[in-house]
Design an enzyme around this catalytic site. Sequence first.
Site, short mmCIF file in Angstrom:
data_model
loop_
_atom_site.label_atom_id
_atom_site.label_comp_id
_atom_site.label_asym_id
_atom_site.label_seq_id
_atom_site.Cartn_x
_atom_site.Cartn_y
_atom_site.Cartn_z
N GLU A 61 0.82 -1.21 0.00
CA GLU A 61 0.00 0.00 0.00
C GLU A 61 0.86 1.27 0.00
O GLU A 61 0.39 2.35 0.36
CB GLU A 61 -0.96 -0.02 1.20
CG GLU A 61 -1.94 -1.18 1.15
CD GLU A 61 -2.95 -1.15 2.27
OE1 GLU A 61 -3.80 -0.26 2.28
OE2 GLU A 61 -2.87 -2.04 3.15
N SER A 68 -7.15 -1.66 1.32
CA SER A 68 -7.25 -1.09 -0.03
C SER A 68 -7.68 -2.12 -1.08
O SER A 68 -7.39 -1.96 -2.25
CB SER A 68 -5.92 -0.45 -0.45
OG SER A 68 -5.58 0.58 0.44
N ASP A 125 -16.90 -0.14 8.76
CA ASP A 125 -17.70 -0.47 7.57
C ASP A 125 -18.73 -1.55 7.88
O ASP A 125 -18.40 -2.54 8.57
CB ASP A 125 -16.79 -0.96 6.44
CG ASP A 125 -15.73 0.06 6.05
OD1 ASP A 125 -15.87 1.23 6.43
OD2 ASP A 125 -14.76 -0.33 5.38
N ASN A 178 -11.09 -0.04 9.94
CA ASN A 178 -9.86 0.45 9.33
C ASN A 178 -9.27 1.51 10.25
O ASN A 178 -9.84 2.59 10.40
CB ASN A 178 -10.16 1.02 7.95
CG ASN A 178 -8.92 1.36 7.16
OD1 ASN A 178 -7.93 1.85 7.71
ND2 ASN A 178 -8.95 1.11 5.87
N SER A 192 -11.49 9.74 -0.51
CA SER A 192 -11.72 9.07 0.76
C SER A 192 -12.96 9.59 1.48
O SER A 192 -13.26 10.78 1.47
CB SER A 192 -10.49 9.22 1.68
OG SER A 192 -9.35 8.66 1.07
N GLU A 229 -15.57 -4.48 8.60
CA GLU A 229 -14.22 -4.35 9.14
C GLU A 229 -14.02 -2.97 9.75
O GLU A 229 -14.81 -2.04 9.53
CB GLU A 229 -13.16 -4.58 8.06
CG GLU A 229 -13.15 -3.56 6.95
CD GLU A 229 -12.05 -3.85 5.93
OE1 GLU A 229 -11.60 -5.00 5.84
OE2 GLU A 229 -11.65 -2.91 5.23
#
Length: 358
Positions: free
Chosen positions: A15, A185, A295, A310, A319, A308
């Site tokens: 990433e 990602s 999420d 983050n 974003s 999940e």
Amino acid sequence: MKTLLFILYGGKSVEHEISLKTALTVIPSIDPRKFDVYPIYITPEGVWCSHGKLSSVPAEIKDLVLLPSFGQAASSLGDIMTRFFSLAGNKVVLPLLHGSNGEDGTIQGLLELIDVPYVGNGVLSSAVALDKAVSKELLSHAGIPQVEYRNFQYAQWTLNAEEVSRSINENIGYPCYVKPASLGSSIGISRCENEEELRDAMATAFRYDRKIVVEKEVAGREIQVAVMGNEQPLVSVPGEFIQDKSFFDYNAKYVDGRLTMSIPADIPEHLADRIQRTAKLAYQTLQCAGLARVDFFIDPQERLYLNEINTLPGFTKFSMYPVMWEKTDGTTYSELIEKLIDYAFMRHLEKQSIQYSR
């Protein structure tokens, strides 16, 4: 007196590029009247590089890429510690490192050892949240609803692929998603509709991790909320990306530039409230601090599933995290960065009360 703000970006991670895009958005937003900014670039090989205090705002990605050299530029972790972290004054670190060797507790452990305040989650929450296999088990114990899932180690797959496939067929079914346990990602993630695709997906995921998660697909919507704070966090209004694909792969998130945000998400108030309460519980269950994006999936019957957490959501122009706060309470991008820095100082100050001798 200005605060010394050390911004870490790049990193030894797949990433790496996402981190550069985040840094390119964050650095110009920093108020130069309040902060002296020290950009620190970590190469894909893990070499730390810095030219010292920021002299000009980067205009494009190539301006952020610093090469190891001798002379005025610092070209190692030790060099940077000696030259810059030893400077007098208030210091704080803003890690913008996504994925491995940055979002997984490694950088956080280093910063704990040198006793410097830093933005975001600590060692434990960073490591746990990035590892989907571990975080799912903890969230399950907290009673937080999740989609049906199974975790598998690389050795299980190589020694008995037939047994693993049978377990997935019987317990998960198709369509399903195969994910590396400790990446973000959407890198290495595949959607599978049959066993042949499953085998290809497992090979892809195991290129990025030695542990994978297989999840049942939920036919519904994906809703996100932004969380900010320490022990008593705040939760934003829910947001949603309007989908035109079965799932958001890397290109959809960072390359195509066609994602459309809907903030607040068009959902009933009672459902938004349930999402916010569940997000706060999940944040506290994993002992998060500073910030996180949580999420969820919602099916047509309004059943809620946490997807999940983050702990270092993206801050690029695509974003969701910064925009959700702006839509929630009017917090601007620059104000958001400063709030996160304030939370870092508060957490560091609270830790100073811990006694380390008898």
